[in-house]
Design a protein around this motif. Structure first.
Motif, mmCIF file in Angstrom:
data_model
loop_
_atom_site.group_PDB
_atom_site.id
_atom_site.type_symbol
_atom_site.label_atom_id
_atom_site.label_comp_id
_atom_site.label_asym_id
_atom_site.label_seq_id
_atom_site.Cartn_x
_atom_site.Cartn_y
_atom_site.Cartn_z
ATOM 1 N N LYS A 14 0.838 -1.206 0.000
ATOM 2 C CA LYS A 14 0.000 0.000 0.000
ATOM 3 C C LYS A 14 0.871 1.254 0.000
ATOM 4 O O LYS A 14 0.562 2.228 -0.698
ATOM 5 N N LEU A 15 1.965 1.255 0.744
ATOM 6 C CA LEU A 15 2.877 2.409 0.749
ATOM 7 C C LEU A 15 3.425 2.660 -0.654
ATOM 8 O O LEU A 15 3.495 3.811 -1.100
ATOM 9 N N LYS A 16 3.807 1.589 -1.324
ATOM 10 C CA LYS A 16 4.337 1.720 -2.679
ATOM 11 C C LYS A 16 3.271 2.298 -3.620
ATOM 12 O O LYS A 16 3.541 3.226 -4.386
ATOM 13 N N GLN A 17 2.058 1.757 -3.527
ATOM 14 C CA GLN A 17 0.965 2.249 -4.364
ATOM 15 C C GLN A 17 0.639 3.708 -4.047
ATOM 16 O O GLN A 17 0.392 4.505 -4.959
ATOM 17 N N ASP A 18 0.636 4.040 -2.765
ATOM 18 C CA ASP A 18 0.340 5.417 -2.355
ATOM 19 C C ASP A 18 1.354 6.406 -2.919
ATOM 20 O O ASP A 18 0.992 7.483 -3.378
ATOM 21 N N PRO A 45 -4.162 15.530 2.325
ATOM 22 C CA PRO A 45 -4.796 14.370 2.983
ATOM 23 C C PRO A 45 -4.165 13.040 2.570
ATOM 24 O O PRO A 45 -4.003 12.146 3.398
ATOM 25 N N LEU A 46 -3.791 12.916 1.302
ATOM 26 C CA LEU A 46 -3.142 11.688 0.831
ATOM 27 C C LEU A 46 -1.813 11.486 1.542
ATOM 28 O O LEU A 46 -1.484 10.381 1.973
ATOM 29 N N ILE A 47 -1.057 12.566 1.655
ATOM 30 C CA ILE A 47 0.246 12.499 2.318
ATOM 31 C C ILE A 47 0.072 12.160 3.792
ATOM 32 O O ILE A 47 0.824 11.361 4.351
ATOM 33 N N SER A 48 -0.935 12.727 4.407
ATOM 34 C CA SER A 48 -1.194 12.474 5.825
ATOM 35 C C SER A 48 -1.469 10.988 6.078
ATOM 36 O O SER A 48 -0.892 10.383 6.993
ATOM 37 N N PHE A 49 -2.348 10.387 5.273
ATOM 38 C CA PHE A 49 -2.641 8.955 5.424
ATOM 39 C C PHE A 49 -1.400 8.115 5.140
ATOM 40 O O PHE A 49 -1.138 7.117 5.820
ATOM 41 N N HIS A 50 -0.633 8.512 4.147
ATOM 42 C CA HIS A 50 0.592 7.805 3.788
ATOM 43 C C HIS A 50 1.582 7.828 4.962
ATOM 44 O O HIS A 50 2.173 6.798 5.304
ATOM 45 N N LEU A 53 0.504 5.501 7.804
ATOM 46 C CA LEU A 53 0.810 4.108 7.500
ATOM 47 C C LEU A 53 2.304 3.836 7.622
ATOM 48 O O LEU A 53 2.712 2.782 8.116
ATOM 49 N N LYS A 54 3.134 4.787 7.201
ATOM 50 C CA LYS A 54 4.588 4.640 7.358
ATOM 51 C C LYS A 54 4.962 4.475 8.822
ATOM 52 O O LYS A 54 5.816 3.664 9.169
ATOM 53 N N GLU A 55 4.325 5.235 9.702
ATOM 54 C CA GLU A 55 4.592 5.132 11.138
ATOM 55 C C GLU A 55 4.185 3.763 11.670
ATOM 56 O O GLU A 55 4.894 3.187 12.500
ATOM 57 N N GLU A 56 3.060 3.233 11.203
ATOM 58 C CA GLU A 56 2.626 1.908 11.630
ATOM 59 C C GLU A 56 3.621 0.843 11.179
ATOM 60 O O GLU A 56 3.928 -0.084 11.928
#
Length: 145
Positions: A14-18, A45-50, A53-56
């Motif tokens: 998902k990170l790669k796709q984002d 907003p896209l960057i925020s969600f990305h 997920l990176k933090e997770e």
């Protein structure tokens, strides 16, 4: 919170796709004639969600290495139990078998990060994973009678 290897692999994909999607959106907005400030507002907003997920992903990788956050509040115990299970390479099904409960019960407990669990349940889970409890109580200066 990422709780198993399959979810971790999905998060990496998902990170790669984002990343690709964000780049494409920036290009699309640029082609539409938006200025850099407008583009930034549109993709924020896209960057925020990305980033979330990176933090997770970073947290999951850290606990897989055995690097745990200290517990400062009793409400943090559940997250630490989940982290330790992941570190040990134990599945929810394996933990359920040791505890003699259903896998869905372990899944529910973890989904809620053991919120509201009794001390007895917490102790059973810890024992099942060979964890040891050490409690330290500190008194803040300037308080008391």
């Amino acid at each position: 919170m990422i709780k198993n290897e399959a979810a971790y692999q999905k998060a990496l994909e998902k990170l790669k796709q984002d990343r690709e999607f964000i780049v494409n959106e920036e290009k699309r907005f640029n082609d539409m004639g938006l200025n850099s400030e407008q583009i930034e507002m549109a993709i924020q907003p896209l960057i925020s969600f990305h980033e979330q997920l990176k933090e997770e992903v970073k947290y999951y990788e850290r606990i897989k290495r055995g690097s745990f956050n200290p517990i400062h509040k009793f409400t943090d115990i559940g997250k630490s139990l989940i982290a330790y299970r992941i570190y040990k390479g134990m599945s929810q099904a394996q933990l359920a078998e040791i505890l003699n409960v259903s896998e869905s019960q372990v899944s529910r407990d973890e989904r809620h990060e053991y919120y509201g669990a009794t001390t007895e349940k917490i102790e059973k889970v810890m024992k099942a994973m060979d964890m040891k409890t050490v409690i330290s109580i500190e008194i803040s200066a300037g308080t008391g009678a």
